[in-house]
Scaffold this motif. Structure first.
Motif, PDB file in Angstrom:
ATOM      1  N   ASN A 140       0.847  -1.175   0.000  1.00 15.13           N
ATOM      2  CA  ASN A 140       0.000   0.000   0.000  1.00 15.13           C
ATOM      3  C   ASN A 140       0.891   1.236   0.000  1.00 15.13           C
ATOM      4  OD1 ASN A 140      -1.783   2.054   0.508  1.00 15.13           O
ATOM      5  ND2 ASN A 140      -2.850   1.000   2.164  1.00 15.13           N
ATOM      6  N   LYS A 141       0.541   2.224  -0.773  1.00 15.13           N
ATOM      7  CA  LYS A 141       1.332   3.446  -0.852  1.00 15.13           C
ATOM      8  C   LYS A 141       1.453   4.111   0.512  1.00 15.13           C
ATOM      9  CE  LYS A 141      -0.663   7.647  -2.254  1.00 15.13           C
ATOM     10  NZ  LYS A 141      -1.103   8.612  -3.181  1.00 15.13           N
ATOM     11  N   ASP A 142       0.430   3.970   1.374  1.00 14.74           N
ATOM     12  CA  ASP A 142       0.469   4.573   2.704  1.00 14.74           C
ATOM     13  C   ASP A 142       1.479   3.902   3.626  1.00 14.74           C
ATOM     14  OD1 ASP A 142      -1.400   6.471   2.065  1.00 14.74           O
ATOM     15  OD2 ASP A 142      -3.091   5.302   2.817  1.00 14.74           O
ATOM     16  N   ASP A 143       1.916   2.680   3.290  1.00 14.97           N
ATOM     17  CA  ASP A 143       2.905   1.997   4.114  1.00 14.97           C
ATOM     18  C   ASP A 143       4.223   2.756   4.138  1.00 14.97           C
ATOM     19  OD1 ASP A 143       1.108   0.009   4.676  1.00 14.97           O
ATOM     20  OD2 ASP A 143       1.933  -1.407   3.221  1.00 14.97           O
ATOM     21  N   ASP A 144       4.526   3.497   3.070  1.00 12.59           N
ATOM     22  CA  ASP A 144       5.771   4.235   2.980  1.00 12.59           C
ATOM     23  C   ASP A 144       5.642   5.652   3.532  1.00 12.59           C
ATOM     24  OD1 ASP A 144       7.026   2.080   1.762  1.00 12.59           O
ATOM     25  OD2 ASP A 144       6.426   2.735  -0.238  1.00 12.59           O
ATOM     26  N   ALA A 145       4.439   6.062   3.901  1.00 11.71           N
ATOM     27  CA  ALA A 145       4.214   7.415   4.399  1.00 11.71           C
ATOM     28  C   ALA A 145       4.776   7.541   5.809  1.00 11.71           C
ATOM     29  CB  ALA A 145       2.733   7.734   4.391  1.00 11.71           C
ATOM     30  N   PRO A 146       5.371   8.693   6.107  1.00 14.10           N
ATOM     31  CA  PRO A 146       5.920   8.882   7.454  1.00 14.10           C
ATOM     32  C   PRO A 146       4.800   8.962   8.496  1.00 14.10           C
ATOM     33  CG  PRO A 146       6.060  10.911   6.181  1.00 14.10           C
ATOM     34  CD  PRO A 146       5.573   9.842   5.249  1.00 14.10           C
ATOM     35  N   GLU A 147       5.114   8.537   9.700  1.00 10.94           N
ATOM     36  CA  GLU A 147       4.140   8.571  10.794  1.00 10.94           C
ATOM     37  C   GLU A 147       3.918  10.004  11.282  1.00 10.94           C
ATOM     38  OE1 GLU A 147       3.049   5.759  12.885  1.00 10.94           O
ATOM     39  OE2 GLU A 147       3.671   4.340  11.356  1.00 10.94           O
ATOM     40  N   ILE A 148       4.955  10.812  11.235  1.00 13.70           N
ATOM     41  CA  ILE A 148       4.900  12.202  11.691  1.00 13.70           C
ATOM     42  C   ILE A 148       5.075  13.093  10.463  1.00 13.70           C
ATOM     43  CG2 ILE A 148       5.976  13.946  13.169  1.00 13.70           C
ATOM     44  CD1 ILE A 148       4.674  11.592  14.670  1.00 13.70           C
ATOM     45  N   ILE A 149       4.195  14.100  10.327  1.00 16.72           N
ATOM     46  CA  ILE A 149       4.266  14.970   9.162  1.00 16.72           C
ATOM     47  C   ILE A 149       4.344  16.437   9.589  1.00 16.72           C
ATOM     48  CG2 ILE A 149       3.121  13.335   7.626  1.00 16.72           C
ATOM     49  CD1 ILE A 149       0.533  14.887   7.978  1.00 16.72           C
ATOM     50  N   GLN A 173       2.446  19.529   5.191  1.00 11.41           N
ATOM     51  CA  GLN A 173       1.849  18.279   4.724  1.00 11.41           C
ATOM     52  C   GLN A 173       0.459  18.081   5.322  1.00 11.41           C
ATOM     53  OE1 GLN A 173       5.154  16.010   6.205  1.00 11.41           O
ATOM     54  NE2 GLN A 173       5.865  15.501   4.137  1.00 11.41           N
ATOM     55  N   ALA A 174       0.304  18.406   6.604  1.00 14.16           N
ATOM     56  CA  ALA A 174      -1.001  18.264   7.261  1.00 14.16           C
ATOM     57  C   ALA A 174      -2.023  19.202   6.629  1.00 14.16           C
ATOM     58  CB  ALA A 174      -0.866  18.539   8.759  1.00 14.16           C
ATOM     59  N   ALA A 175      -1.612  20.444   6.362  1.00 16.65           N
ATOM     60  CA  ALA A 175      -2.522  21.410   5.743  1.00 16.65           C
ATOM     61  C   ALA A 175      -2.969  20.918   4.372  1.00 16.65           C
ATOM     62  CB  ALA A 175      -1.841  22.771   5.636  1.00 16.65           C
ATOM     63  N   ARG A 176      -2.055  20.384   3.605  1.00 16.77           N
ATOM     64  CA  ARG A 176      -2.386  19.875   2.275  1.00 16.77           C
ATOM     65  C   ARG A 176      -3.373  18.712   2.363  1.00 16.77           C
ATOM     66  NH1 ARG A 176       2.698  18.720  -0.179  1.00 16.77           N
ATOM     67  NH2 ARG A 176       2.894  20.959  -0.321  1.00 16.77           N
ATOM     68  N   LEU A 177      -3.142  17.791   3.297  1.00 18.10           N
ATOM     69  CA  LEU A 177      -4.038  16.650   3.453  1.00 18.10           C
ATOM     70  C   LEU A 177      -5.434  17.071   3.898  1.00 18.10           C
ATOM     71  CD1 LEU A 177      -1.787  13.953   5.150  1.00 18.10           C
ATOM     72  CD2 LEU A 177      -2.944  13.747   2.963  1.00 18.10           C
ATOM     73  N   SER A 194      -8.219  22.881  19.546  1.00 15.64           N
ATOM     74  CA  SER A 194      -9.184  22.029  18.854  1.00 15.64           C
ATOM     75  C   SER A 194      -8.519  20.942  17.995  1.00 15.64           C
ATOM     76  CB  SER A 194     -10.129  22.867  17.994  1.00 15.64           C
ATOM     77  OG  SER A 194      -9.420  23.655  17.073  1.00 15.64           O
ATOM     78  N   PHE A 195      -7.285  21.180  17.582  1.00 15.24           N
ATOM     79  CA  PHE A 195      -6.511  20.158  16.855  1.00 15.24           C
ATOM     80  C   PHE A 195      -5.041  20.451  17.128  1.00 15.24           C
ATOM     81  CE2 PHE A 195      -4.724  18.201  12.902  1.00 15.24           C
ATOM     82  CZ  PHE A 195      -5.117  16.907  13.171  1.00 15.24           C
ATOM     83  N   THR A 196      -4.531  19.829  18.168  1.00 23.27           N
ATOM     84  CA  THR A 196      -3.192  20.178  18.645  1.00 23.27           C
ATOM     85  C   THR A 196      -2.098  19.405  17.914  1.00 23.27           C
ATOM     86  OG1 THR A 196      -3.380  18.552  20.416  1.00 23.27           O
ATOM     87  CG2 THR A 196      -3.997  20.810  20.939  1.00 23.27           C
ATOM     88  N   ALA A 197      -0.954  20.048  17.878  1.00 21.41           N
ATOM     89  CA  ALA A 197       0.238  19.460  17.269  1.00 21.41           C
ATOM     90  C   ALA A 197       1.234  19.136  18.373  1.00 21.41           C
ATOM     91  CB  ALA A 197       0.865  20.449  16.296  1.00 21.41           C
ATOM     92  N   TYR A 203       9.041  23.374  15.929  1.00 16.62           N
ATOM     93  CA  TYR A 203       8.089  23.318  14.825  1.00 16.62           C
ATOM     94  C   TYR A 203       6.922  22.398  15.178  1.00 16.62           C
ATOM     95  CZ  TYR A 203      11.620  25.346  11.654  1.00 16.62           C
ATOM     96  OH  TYR A 203      12.531  26.159  11.041  1.00 16.62           O
ATOM     97  N   ARG A 204       5.755  22.714  14.640  1.00 16.58           N
ATOM     98  CA  ARG A 204       4.583  21.862  14.835  1.00 16.58           C
ATOM     99  C   ARG A 204       4.710  20.614  13.961  1.00 16.58           C
ATOM    100  NH1 ARG A 204       2.559  27.106  15.288  1.00 16.58           N
ATOM    101  NH2 ARG A 204       1.113  27.394  17.012  1.00 16.58           N
ATOM    102  N   LEU A 205       4.428  19.471  14.566  1.00 11.56           N
ATOM    103  CA  LEU A 205       4.436  18.193  13.865  1.00 11.56           C
ATOM    104  C   LEU A 205       3.131  17.480  14.186  1.00 11.56           C
ATOM    105  CD1 LEU A 205       8.060  17.079  14.764  1.00 11.56           C
ATOM    106  CD2 LEU A 205       7.281  18.034  12.584  1.00 11.56           C
ATOM    107  N   TYR A 206       2.636  16.726  13.232  1.00 16.86           N
ATOM    108  CA  TYR A 206       1.342  16.064  13.378  1.00 16.86           C
ATOM    109  C   TYR A 206       1.480  14.572  13.159  1.00 16.86           C
ATOM    110  CZ  TYR A 206      -0.572  20.742  13.162  1.00 16.86           C
ATOM    111  OH  TYR A 206      -0.870  22.055  13.433  1.00 16.86           O
ATOM    112  N   ASP A 207       0.721  13.818  13.950  1.00 19.54           N
ATOM    113  CA  ASP A 207       0.627  12.374  13.739  1.00 19.54           C
ATOM    114  C   ASP A 207      -0.235  12.162  12.498  1.00 19.54           C
ATOM    115  OD1 ASP A 207       2.049  11.487  16.040  1.00 19.54           O
ATOM    116  OD2 ASP A 207       0.294  11.987  17.261  1.00 19.54           O
ATOM    117  N   ARG A 208       0.297  11.459  11.538  1.00 16.18           N
ATOM    118  CA  ARG A 208      -0.420  11.232  10.282  1.00 16.18           C
ATOM    119  C   ARG A 208      -1.796  10.602  10.523  1.00 16.18           C
ATOM    120  NH1 ARG A 208       0.182  11.092   5.002  1.00 16.18           N
ATOM    121  NH2 ARG A 208      -0.696   9.411   3.765  1.00 16.18           N
ATOM    122  N   ALA A 209      -1.865   9.652  11.434  1.00 19.22           N
ATOM    123  CA  ALA A 209      -3.139   8.973  11.708  1.00 19.22           C
ATOM    124  C   ALA A 209      -4.185   9.961  12.229  1.00 19.22           C
ATOM    125  CB  ALA A 209      -2.924   7.842  12.710  1.00 19.22           C
ATOM    126  N   LYS A 210      -3.775  10.913  13.065  1.00 19.84           N
ATOM    127  CA  LYS A 210      -4.712  11.911  13.592  1.00 19.84           C
ATOM    128  C   LYS A 210      -5.170  12.865  12.490  1.00 19.84           C
ATOM    129  CE  LYS A 210      -3.164  11.782  18.344  1.00 19.84           C
ATOM    130  NZ  LYS A 210      -2.578  12.519  19.466  1.00 19.84           N
TER     131      LYS A 210
END
Length: 66
Positions: free
Chosen positions: A4-13, A17-21, A37-40, A48-55
């Protein structure tokens, strides 16, 4: 077995990247973070703000209903 293409996606973005998604701007994510309301998480060295890809994906589903 095909991967799956998502298998290669980083866990932290990054905020970019988060804004684009999510289809929102980076300032919107900053406001959401400031309001709580949506913390980093923060990078331990540069802050820098980093986001969990799953969240981010879960928030996308919440926004778009998919």
């Amino acid at each position: 077995m095909p991967r799956n293409k998502d298998d290669d996606a980083p866990e932290i973005i990054t905020i970019k990247q988060a804004a684009r998604l999510l289809g929102v701007s980076e300032p919107t994510l900053r406001r959401w973070d400031e309001r709580g309301s949506f913390t980093a998480r923060r990078h331990p060295i540069n802050g820098y703000r980093l986001y969990d890809r799953a969240k981010v994906i879960a928030m996308r589903k919440k926004i778009f209903g998919r």
